[in-house]
Write a protein that holds these residues in place. Structure first.
Motif, PDB file in Angstrom:
ATOM      1  N   ASN A 123       0.812  -1.223   0.000  1.00 12.13           N
ATOM      2  CA  ASN A 123       0.000   0.000   0.000  1.00 12.13           C
ATOM      3  C   ASN A 123       0.840   1.265   0.000  1.00 12.13           C
ATOM      4  O   ASN A 123       0.301   2.365  -0.181  1.00 12.13           O
ATOM      5  CB  ASN A 123      -0.934   0.018   1.209  1.00 12.13           C
ATOM      6  CG  ASN A 123      -0.193  -0.083   2.525  1.00 12.13           C
ATOM      7  OD1 ASN A 123       0.779  -0.832   2.627  1.00 12.13           O
ATOM      8  ND2 ASN A 123      -0.633   0.651   3.524  1.00 12.13           N
ATOM      9  N   VAL A 213      -1.945  -8.984   0.325  1.00 14.16           N
ATOM     10  CA  VAL A 213      -3.227  -8.296   0.178  1.00 14.16           C
ATOM     11  C   VAL A 213      -4.381  -9.275   0.398  1.00 14.16           C
ATOM     12  O   VAL A 213      -4.365 -10.398  -0.100  1.00 14.16           O
ATOM     13  CB  VAL A 213      -3.333  -7.668  -1.225  1.00 14.16           C
ATOM     14  CG1 VAL A 213      -4.760  -7.249  -1.528  1.00 14.16           C
ATOM     15  CG2 VAL A 213      -2.405  -6.469  -1.340  1.00 14.16           C
ATOM     16  N   SER A 339     -12.215  -7.135  -0.036  1.00 17.07           N
ATOM     17  CA  SER A 339     -10.938  -7.812  -0.250  1.00 17.07           C
ATOM     18  C   SER A 339     -11.157  -9.314  -0.300  1.00 17.07           C
ATOM     19  O   SER A 339     -12.096  -9.845   0.308  1.00 17.07           O
ATOM     20  CB  SER A 339      -9.944  -7.473   0.860  1.00 17.07           C
ATOM     21  OG  SER A 339     -10.294  -8.136   2.065  1.00 17.07           O
TER      22      SER A 339
END
Length: 437
Positions: A123, A213, A339
């Motif tokens: 990120n 992620v 996500s």
């Protein structure tokens, strides 16, 4: 020797034959005593007595041999006693078991973060053409762990617990920190351990200590209660301190997790979270749901998947934008994202296994939120994050494990850098060596 191979039926047959012979000998003695002359009778009687005595001695020898055979058979069938290692105890009588590992991590970064640690920061990777960091070698032993499990009795119940530390604490990730510190009593848990909402059970295996992620490695201080409905189903409720530095906290987060095992090879977990976000005197409610599954398709082949939808929180799921920000007019603005992470692990043999995985996060576009979050840096708000990886682990012996992994990922920002770029790249080769003790 043949004696040690005698069985119980054989011994019984020998004894019966001996008794029959003794009886027949007695009958013969009586008959001959009645039909022979007195002069010979004494000699024959004496001879027969000697024969009977010899037969009795033979029977006694057979009994001794039978006992020896039974002892030998029992010695062969009885397993050898198992030596039990002594358990360390405290002055209060608690049993202690120590464990830990020495872990060396290394990474060759083709492109990625400027941080010195070889762990994931997808990120924050620089956008293309903006102070990118390439061709760097990074290494650390900060993920080395030390731990102790303990157990003692209170009344008729066991009190169990764990204390585990590593060296990934502090601003520079080089200080001693607490990973787990908790105790359990009956259906209760008090202390710090994995969050009840952001559990790591359904993440595909990675070398990276911070995961990729779509995953979460969150440990919180909490009070937790487990209700078991059946051996296959339980409900876990918890009050957690998420330690969100972006807010002034006055209430803990409430989390719930329902676990169910459909079969020996299929487990699922449904989760929910609610948390008040308070900035000064303004409040907003953050919430989230999650669903995880683990399925062993065939022996040695396991599929894992985990999904989250979260609004207004960045403290539970890793790599999220700030959950809440304050606008210029005083309003509290919340981020919202989805996500998912999915991966397949193959156990090739007892020493070798490998995993391929993919993770993805996407954030809703709220221009007011973006403007408030990126007042100074227009590239901080991420629109999408994704990573794909493949690894192998080799364990030549039980305490040793070696891993090698390749990961590639990208982040796309909502706002562009001065050169117009919106995309950053994470491109690395990771390696790890672990000695468990």
């Amino acid at each position: 020797m043949n004696t040690t191979q005698l069985t119980q039926p054989t011994v019984k047959r020998n004894l019966m034959m001996s008794m029959i012979a003794l009886s027949m000998g007695g009958m013969s003695l009586s008959t001959q005593a009645q039909t022979q002359l007195p002069s010979k009778q004494s000699q024959e009687v004496e001879q027969l007595r000697q024969e009977v005595q010899a037969l009795r001695e033979l029977i006694e020898q057979q009994k001794v041999q039978t006992a020896q055979t039974a002892t030998a058979i029992a010695a062969v069938q009885r397993p050898a006693p198992v030596a039990i290692a002594p358990v360390a105890k405290t002055a209060k009588g608690a049993e202690l078991n120590f464990y830990g590992n020495v872990r060396a991590d290394a990474s060759y970064q083709v492109e990625g973060s400027s941080r010195d640690l070889p762990y994931n920061q997808i990120n924050l990777v620089p956008l293309k053409g903006n102070t990118e960091n390439s061709d760097r070698l990074k290494s650390t032993l900060a993920a080395t762990r030390l731990g102790v499990d303990f157990k003692s009795q209170v009344a008729d119940q066991d009190v169990k617990g764990k204390i585990e530390v590593d060296f990934l604490g502090g601003a520079n990730f080089d200080n001693l920190r607490i990973r787990h510190a908790y105790l359990t009593y009956a259906d209760w848990l008090i202390g710090q351990t994995w969050s009840n909402f952001a559990v790591p059970d359904y993440m595909p295996e990675t070398i990276d200590a911070l995961a990729y992620v779509g995953g979460a490695v969150k440990r919180t201080a909490q009070v937790r209660h487990t209700t078991k409905f059946t051996p296959q189903t339980n409900l876990v409720m918890a009050l957690e301190d998420p330690k969100d530095a972006s807010i002034t906290q006055r209430l803990p987060a409430l989390t719930a997790r329902l676990n169910h095992q459909f079969a020996n090879n299929f487990n699922v977990s449904a989760r929910a979270m609610g948390h008040e976000k308070r900035v000064n005197n303004d409040e907003e409610m953050a919430w989230g749901v999650g669903l995880g599954a683990k399925y062993e398709m065939v022996p040695g082949t396991t599929l894992k998947a985990d999904y989250y939808h979260v609004k207004g929180d960045s403290s539970f799921v890793s790599f999220a934008n700030s959950g809440v920000v304050k606008a210029a007019n005083g309003d509290l603005l919340q981020s919202e994202f989805d996500s998912i992470t999915v991966g397949l692990t193959q156990q090739f043999n007892e020493k070798l296994r490998g995993t391929v995985g993919y993770g993805y996060m996407t954030f809703d576009k709220d221009q007011n939120y973006i403007n408030a979050l990126t007042a100074t840096d227009k590239t901080k708000a991420n629109k999408d994050l994704w990573q794909a990886w493949a690894n192998v682990f080799y364990s030549p012996s039980k305490p040793l494990s070696f891993g090698l992994e390749y990961v590639y990922g990208e982040r796309e920002a909502f706002a562009a850098a001065p050169n117009g770029s919106k995309t950053g790249e994470d491109n690395r080769v990771n390696a790890v060596a672990i000695y468990n003790f």
